[in-house]
Design an enzyme around this catalytic site. Sequence first.
Site, PDB file in Angstrom:
ATOM      1  CB  SER A 119      -0.849   0.056   1.267  1.00 37.55           C
ATOM      2  OG  SER A 119      -1.565  -1.110   1.449  1.00 37.55           O
ATOM      3  CG  HIS A 140      -2.125  -0.744  -3.787  1.00 44.59           C
ATOM      4  ND1 HIS A 140      -2.500   0.518  -3.410  1.00 44.59           N
ATOM      5  CD2 HIS A 140      -2.440  -1.548  -2.745  1.00 44.59           C
ATOM      6  CE1 HIS A 140      -2.996   0.485  -2.196  1.00 44.59           C
ATOM      7  NE2 HIS A 140      -2.973  -0.765  -1.775  1.00 44.59           N
ATOM      8  CD  GLU A 152      -2.753   3.652  -5.792  1.00 41.27           C
ATOM      9  OE1 GLU A 152      -2.707   4.891  -5.726  1.00 41.27           O
ATOM     10  OE2 GLU A 152      -2.434   2.926  -4.835  1.00 41.27           O
ATOM     11  CG  ASN A 191      -3.186   3.875   0.907  1.00 38.33           C
ATOM     12  OD1 ASN A 191      -4.320   3.974   1.351  1.00 38.33           O
ATOM     13  ND2 ASN A 191      -2.664   2.720   0.551  1.00 38.33           N
TER      14      ASN A 191
HETATM   15  N1  CAA Z   1     -16.087 -10.131  -0.758  1.00 35.18           N
HETATM   16  C1  CAA Z   1     -16.883 -10.319  -1.828  1.00 35.18           C
HETATM   17  N2  CAA Z   1     -17.953  -9.544  -2.082  1.00 35.18           N
HETATM   18  C2  CAA Z   1     -18.250  -8.589  -1.197  1.00 35.18           C
HETATM   19  C3  CAA Z   1     -17.476  -8.338  -0.054  1.00 35.18           C
HETATM   20  C4  CAA Z   1     -16.352  -9.176   0.144  1.00 35.18           C
HETATM   21  N3  CAA Z   1     -15.535  -9.030   1.194  1.00 35.18           N
HETATM   22  N4  CAA Z   1     -18.006  -7.313   0.639  1.00 35.18           N
HETATM   23  C5  CAA Z   1     -19.087  -6.907  -0.046  1.00 35.18           C
HETATM   24  N5  CAA Z   1     -19.234  -7.678  -1.163  1.00 35.18           N
HETATM   25  C6  CAA Z   1     -20.241  -7.525  -2.207  1.00 35.18           C
HETATM   26  C7  CAA Z   1     -21.568  -8.056  -1.729  1.00 35.18           C
HETATM   27  O1  CAA Z   1     -21.733  -9.432  -2.079  1.00 35.18           O
HETATM   28  C8  CAA Z   1     -22.537  -7.196  -2.493  1.00 35.18           C
HETATM   29  O2  CAA Z   1     -22.674  -7.689  -3.825  1.00 35.18           O
HETATM   30  P1  CAA Z   1     -24.135  -7.735  -4.524  1.00 35.18           P
HETATM   31  O3  CAA Z   1     -24.587  -6.301  -4.540  1.00 35.18           O
HETATM   32  O4  CAA Z   1     -23.854  -8.290  -5.867  1.00 35.18           O
HETATM   33  O5  CAA Z   1     -24.938  -8.611  -3.649  1.00 35.18           O
HETATM   34  C9  CAA Z   1     -21.818  -5.831  -2.625  1.00 35.18           C
HETATM   35  O6  CAA Z   1     -20.438  -6.124  -2.433  1.00 35.18           O
HETATM   36  C10 CAA Z   1     -22.295  -4.848  -1.573  1.00 35.18           C
HETATM   37  O7  CAA Z   1     -22.107  -5.437  -0.293  1.00 35.18           O
HETATM   38  P2  CAA Z   1     -23.090  -5.276   0.942  1.00 35.18           P
HETATM   39  O8  CAA Z   1     -24.498  -5.003   0.460  1.00 35.18           O
HETATM   40  O9  CAA Z   1     -22.878  -6.406   1.884  1.00 35.18           O
HETATM   41  O10 CAA Z   1     -22.556  -4.038   1.748  1.00 35.18           O
HETATM   42  P3  CAA Z   1     -22.361  -2.553   1.327  1.00 35.18           P
HETATM   43  O11 CAA Z   1     -23.276  -2.099   0.253  1.00 35.18           O
HETATM   44  O12 CAA Z   1     -22.334  -1.855   2.625  1.00 35.18           O
HETATM   45  O13 CAA Z   1     -20.882  -2.529   0.704  1.00 35.18           O
HETATM   46  C11 CAA Z   1     -18.551  -2.292   0.832  1.00 35.18           C
HETATM   47  C12 CAA Z   1     -19.776  -2.980   1.413  1.00 35.18           C
HETATM   48  C13 CAA Z   1     -18.336  -2.779  -0.594  1.00 35.18           C
HETATM   49  C14 CAA Z   1     -17.361  -2.703   1.690  1.00 35.18           C
HETATM   50  C15 CAA Z   1     -18.779  -0.747   0.840  1.00 35.18           C
HETATM   51  O14 CAA Z   1     -19.105  -0.327   2.129  1.00 35.18           O
HETATM   52  C16 CAA Z   1     -17.600   0.038   0.355  1.00 35.18           C
HETATM   53  O15 CAA Z   1     -17.378   0.194  -0.838  1.00 35.18           O
HETATM   54  N6  CAA Z   1     -16.792   0.584   1.309  1.00 35.18           N
HETATM   55  C17 CAA Z   1     -15.589   1.335   1.000  1.00 35.18           C
HETATM   56  C18 CAA Z   1     -14.470   0.393   0.723  1.00 35.18           C
HETATM   57  C19 CAA Z   1     -13.183   1.119   0.461  1.00 35.18           C
HETATM   58  O16 CAA Z   1     -13.060   2.332   0.502  1.00 35.18           O
HETATM   59  N7  CAA Z   1     -12.140   0.316   0.192  1.00 35.18           N
HETATM   60  C20 CAA Z   1     -10.825   0.824  -0.024  1.00 35.18           C
HETATM   61  C21 CAA Z   1     -10.038   0.632   1.224  1.00 35.18           C
HETATM   62  S1  CAA Z   1      -8.435   1.292   1.073  1.00 35.18           S
HETATM   63  C22 CAA Z   1      -7.538   0.018   0.495  1.00 35.18           C
HETATM   64  O17 CAA Z   1      -7.956  -1.087   0.340  1.00 35.18           O
HETATM   65  C23 CAA Z   1      -6.168   0.367   0.120  1.00 35.18           C
HETATM   66  C24 CAA Z   1      -5.136   0.325   1.092  1.00 35.18           C
HETATM   67  O18 CAA Z   1      -4.010   0.198   0.646  1.00 35.18           O
HETATM   68  C25 CAA Z   1      -5.294   0.533   2.528  1.00 35.18           C
END
Ligand code: CAA
Length: 284
Positions: A119, A140, A152, A191
Amino acid sequence: MITRLGVVGAGLMGSGIAEVSSRKGLSVVVVEASQAALERARNRITKSIDRGVRSGKLTAAERDAALARIAFETDLSAIADSELVVEAVIEEESTKLELFRRIDEVVTDPNAILASNTSSIPIMKLGMATKRPESVVGIHFFNPVPVMPLVELVTSLLTDPNTAGAANRFATDQLGKHVILSKDRAGFIVNALLIPYILSAIRMFESGFATAEDIDTGMVDGCAHPMGPLALADLIGLDTTMAVAESLYSEFKEPLYAPPPLLSRMCEAGLLGRKTSRGFYQYD
Ligand code: CAA
């Protein structure tokens, strides 16, 4: 076109990378340090693919075929014939440097791409741990990997443009991800923007200015973010958030990247977010 992928480290990110790649037809070898960690990875991947079956994204037969394409191994030499290796172990520079040295030793194909899902750690450092820095690149992914479209692509000063091109085609054409290109600075693009935002939210909470719920609701209902910054820190993992902040701080020495004391204390206490069932929120 990549057909044989090695994934080293199968926590949240490595499992997600293995899952999306096997779903796209690649043969994947997942390497973890212990049998117990491999079992956790297998369960995590199975659970996530099952979620896809339930929501109609793939059939039960496709799930079985995807799972059959993943081999789970504890011996790093199992990735010897990989065309692409993605390292996804903990965000700890010394661990990654040692691993890149070993990956370089075991991977036999001189044209193989050696990638890191780091990251924040500069790719140049990882490349220089090998005898082939021209083959080393950052790929990434974002959490949850099956859901987030972004990758990325990070090239160091020594990355060969052919390596970068092949890595780009892998992420874009084979996995269907949306690639953005970043130069090799700690934190890359996302990040460098996201971590100061999360750290500001932690400082706001730590100062007693507002509750965690109100800070998060502010960004969800006021700015249409899918989740607030404290819930997002819990999703990323507070240890990873801390490690990325430390990498950024060490590179730029800017106060906005300095981890606030509360984040340090929570990490020391093992309150790491969702993965330990408690962070800024409690999870069952
Ligand atoms: N694995 C597989 N599928 C998943 C999942 C997982 N862990 N989590 C959610 N999903 C899927 C669900 O199956 C669902 O799919 P369908 O619509 O087809 O049924 C869809 O994603 C939406 O999930 P939920 O309805 O359960 O929940 P939600 O609408 O609250 O979404 C979320 C959950 C996708 C996590 C959403 O809250 C989100 O986008 N959050 C922000 C995530 C983010 O910012 N990520 C970046 C983090 S930073 C990073 O990763 C980089 C780093 O270097 C630190």
